[in-house]
Every structure is written in C-alpha cells, then in structure tokens.
Write an enzyme that holds these catalytic residues in place. Structure first.
Site, PDB file in Angstrom:
ATOM      1  N   GLN A 232       0.815  -1.215   0.000  1.00 33.43           N
ATOM      2  CA  GLN A 232       0.000   0.000   0.000  1.00 33.43           C
ATOM      3  C   GLN A 232       0.852   1.270   0.000  1.00 33.43           C
ATOM      4  OE1 GLN A 232      -2.280  -0.590   3.569  1.00 33.43           O
ATOM      5  NE2 GLN A 232      -3.248  -2.452   2.817  1.00 33.43           N
TER       6      GLN A 232
ATOM      7  N   HIS B 233      -0.893  -0.126   5.948  1.00 31.03           N
ATOM      8  CA  HIS B 233      -1.520   0.790   6.903  1.00 31.03           C
ATOM      9  C   HIS B 233      -0.680   2.055   7.162  1.00 31.03           C
ATOM     10  CE1 HIS B 233      -4.204  -2.580   8.804  1.00 31.03           C
ATOM     11  NE2 HIS B 233      -4.213  -2.584   7.480  1.00 31.03           N
TER      12      HIS B 233
ATOM     13  N   TYR C  60      -9.690   6.527  20.262  1.00 31.21           N
ATOM     14  CA  TYR C  60     -10.769   5.918  19.486  1.00 31.21           C
ATOM     15  C   TYR C  60     -10.768   4.385  19.554  1.00 31.21           C
ATOM     16  CZ  TYR C  60     -11.737  10.628  18.143  1.00 31.21           C
ATOM     17  OH  TYR C  60     -12.064  11.966  18.202  1.00 31.21           O
TER      18      TYR C  60
ATOM     19  N   TYR D  30      -9.524 -11.491  10.721  1.00 33.40           N
ATOM     20  CA  TYR D  30      -9.544 -12.013   9.360  1.00 33.40           C
ATOM     21  C   TYR D  30      -9.528 -13.541   9.329  1.00 33.40           C
ATOM     22  CZ  TYR D  30      -8.627  -7.304   7.575  1.00 33.40           C
ATOM     23  OH  TYR D  30      -8.722  -5.970   7.275  1.00 33.40           O
TER      24      TYR D  30
ATOM     25  N   GLU E  94     -15.306   2.642  10.169  1.00 29.70           N
ATOM     26  CA  GLU E  94     -15.889   3.671  11.029  1.00 29.70           C
ATOM     27  C   GLU E  94     -15.844   5.059  10.417  1.00 29.70           C
ATOM     28  OE1 GLU E  94     -14.225   1.549  15.157  1.00 29.70           O
ATOM     29  OE2 GLU E  94     -13.752   3.640  14.706  1.00 29.70           O
TER      30      GLU E  94
END
Length: 402
Positions: free
Chosen positions: A107, A175, A278, A289, A268
């Site tokens: 990513q 991430h 959070y 997963y 979210e």
C-alpha cells in the site's frame, strides 16, 4: 520535460468571489472542459439531484489524491511516486520531476497531497506556494510514514523540504494512513495507520502509529497540542487508537472528520477531537480475518465510540464535505468513498450523528480512492493500475425537489 497524453483534463482552483465578467469566464472554462471530458453516464438519479459522470483523465498508476491549482490545472499523486500535472487547455498531462524515491511495496508510495492554505500559484513562487505530500519513506528494509513539501514554481517543482517522519520504522506495505487536512488555525492534521503487523501500537503513547498528528506548517509541534505537557506521550499526537484513517476532511464548521478502516467489517466514521482515544484494537466493531471472531470490546470507558459504522466491508478512502451551491441539496453533507465496495455514500449529519445515508455510486467507476469538492464539481479518483479522474455534476444545477 517530456509530455505524455494520458487522457482528458479538467479545470481546478480555489473558490473565489467573482463578478459578472468572472462568472462568464468560469462558464467558458467549464464548457471547454466538458467538451474535453468523456461522459460515462449522462443521467444518474439520486434522491435530490440528477447527476452526470464524466471521465476527465485516465492512465494514472494507482492514483491516490488530487489537488486543484488556482490557475485551473490540477495535480494527481500516483503511488508509483509520480506527481502528475493535468492541463485543461492542452488536454495533456505530464510527470513533474523532483519528487523523492518512495517505497512502493504493498500500500506504499506517494500518497496524499494538499496545497498550503495561502497558496497563490503565480508566475513566481510565493512564500506560501508549497505542495504538501505524504509518502512511504524507505528505511533500509523498512519504511516510515513521512511528510514533505515541495515549492511550486508556476510550471514545475522547486526545492523540497522533509518535514516529519514517524518515530519508528516498520515492515513495508501496510496501513500508512497518510491523509492530510488543514485546521482553521493553519495547523495540519496527518493520519498514520497502525502499520498492520502490531495493532497494539495504536494504544502506545510513545509511538506515532495508529494516531492522528497535529503539526505546524513546517512540521513542528503546536504549543497547544493535547499532550505537550505529558512526558509519556509523543508531542505530535492529536488522537490515538486509530487503525488506518484513509479519508479525512475539516468541515466548514472547523470540525475534523475521518473515515477509518476496520478489520473484517467494522469500518468507522469518527469525529476527530484533541486528546481522544478511538479504541483500536481494544475497542472494535470488526472481526479477525482468520477466525471471523470479534476483535476487542464493543465499547470501553475512556474510549470514543464511532459516530457511524459502515455496513459490510465498505473499505473507506476519501472523504469530503459538499460546499458547492451547485449541489445545494447536499450542502453540509459528507461524501465517503469506498475501495473494495466501489461505493460513494452521501451522509447527512445532525448533531454529530448520521441522520441519513444515501448510496450514490456502486461499481459505476470502480474502487474510489479519493473524493474532493472541486471548483466545478465533485471529483473522484479510482484506485487501479490505469486509474481515472472523474467529475460528478448536476445535470440541471438544481435540486430535483425544488
């Protein structure tokens, strides 16, 4: 520099107040760009508006973000490390030289881009003519989420400055977070994901992973950050417990909102506030997963519950407030893009809660990576090896309910 034609182009720029002559110019430019654009769908019915979908440009290698220059051109970041200039008058795009070498594993790559709030973009570089960008910075066989800025010289890139990188390098590919959004006071929010392999890092106050940061325009720490007087917490941290924010916007009210990837489901929408936790991974609405068993608790004292949990595996990326008069029935609403779901959702807020959700797109253009309110429509980028830049416009410029 070498010019490469990738497809059609569009106008961009900042919202300005104009007189009758100025309106005529904007109409002329918009008409010209519509002539260049490829109509993907002439009529898309929604609850309040009938929209058209236009492909403005394509051929981007996994595009990640779009920003609009005041002169009508736009910039598109590509995960490959390329920053591409889109010119509406020539119908051409070209790669800009001067970006750093990025890690493109998984990513990673060149990620978000935003302009300095006082960006002018004239023929000569002004003091505030900076393009800010996030990227995955190589560090041996690891990487860090990083923030840099590069000077805009009117037609090319100038000097660059490295402003910030997360305190701890990690295995590459997962991430990075990396959304940017300016607060009204001129400070910059930056999201950093939990980096994937060690979710508890999002609860570690001595680790930038799994947080949003608040930085000055030069990458420093604002004096009023929530943890500057707490020796156990890194000074840049603004909020904690964020798994992987890939949609973030500061609304016209000054409030920061973010769309965040959960694990298996549990995506979210959060209202991001200073000093709040959070929950990830101690609190989650998603499942593991491998086992499909719930991760963490639904709620815990001292941790903020999400404002909204998206249905199914939404995979959020890109979040924007609708501010244009052309979308009057949607003004003040949020538009949230989805990757795996290929959805665009409209979310109407009331008292910081989602009072209405409407499905606008599902599969019409593919995986939605970025959503931006542009000067002449709503712009979407698709995540694909040959991704595209699309524009949504009301076909009649008016609410169908009026």
């Amino acid at each position: 520099m070498t010019y490469t034609n990738k497809g059609h182009t569009t106008r961009g720029g900042h919202t300005v107040s104009v007189g009758v002559a100025g309106i005529s110019v904007l109409i002329l430019v918009a008409t010209m760009n519509s002539a260049n654009a490829e109509v993907v769908q002439e009529s898309l019915e929604t609850d309040h508006l009938t929209l058209s979908i236009e492909r403005i440009a394509d051929g981007f290698e996994h595009p990640w973000a779009v920003a609009f220059l005041p002169d009508g051109r736009s910039l598109v970041s590509e995960r490959s490390g390329q920053l591409t200039l889109v010119d509406p008058t020539s119908g051409e795009t070209r790669a800009l030289e001067g970006m750093p070498d990025v890690s493109t594993q998984g990513q990673g790559g060149l990620l978000d881009i935003v302009l300095h709030p006082d960006f002018e973009g004239g023929d000569s570089a002004g003091d505030s003519d900076w393009i800010y960008f996030t990227w995955s910075k190589p560090d041996g066989n690891q990487t860090r989420s990083a923030l840099s800025r590069v000077k805009w010289l009117g037609n090319e890139l100038g000097e660059d400055e490295h402003l910030f990188e997360q305190d701890r390098a990690s295995g590459p590919g997962r991430h990075y977070g990396s959304r940017l959004a300016w607060l009204p006071d001129g400070t910059l929010l930056m999201s950093i994901g939990d980096r994937g392999s060690e979710p508890p890092r999002a609860q570690a106050s001595d680790d930038h992973a799994g947080s949003t940061l608040r930085l000055t325009a030069t990458g420093g720490v604002p004096d009023d950050n929530p943890y500057v007087d707490d020796d156990s917490t890194l000074n840049e941290i603004y909020s904690m417990g964020n798994r992987n924010i890939q949609g973030m916007t500061v609304m016209s009210s000054g409030e920061a909102w973010a769309s965040e990837h959960g694990p298996r489901t549990g995506d979210e929408l959060n209202h991001i506030e200073a000093g709040h936790n959070y929950g990830w991974p101690e609190v989650s609405q998603g499942n593991d997963y491998a086992t499909n068993e719930p991760i963490g608790e639904d709620s815990l004292p001292g941790m903020v519950d999400p404002v909204y949990v998206f249905d199914g595996r939404f995979a959020p990326a890109g979040l924007a407030e609708v501010t244009s008069d052309a979308f009057s029935a949607w003004k003040g609403n949020l538009l949230a893009g989805g990757l795996g779901s290929e959805k665009l959702l409209r979310l109407r807020l009331e008292e910081r809660k989602v009072a209405e959700e409407e499905l606008i797109l599902q599969g019409e253009i593919g995986r939605i990576r970025d959503v931006r309110q542009g000067p002449d429509g709503i712009y979407l980028l698709t995540d694909d090896p040959q991704g595209g830049l699309y524009r949504l416009m009301p076909t009649d410029q008016m609410s169908t309910n009026q």
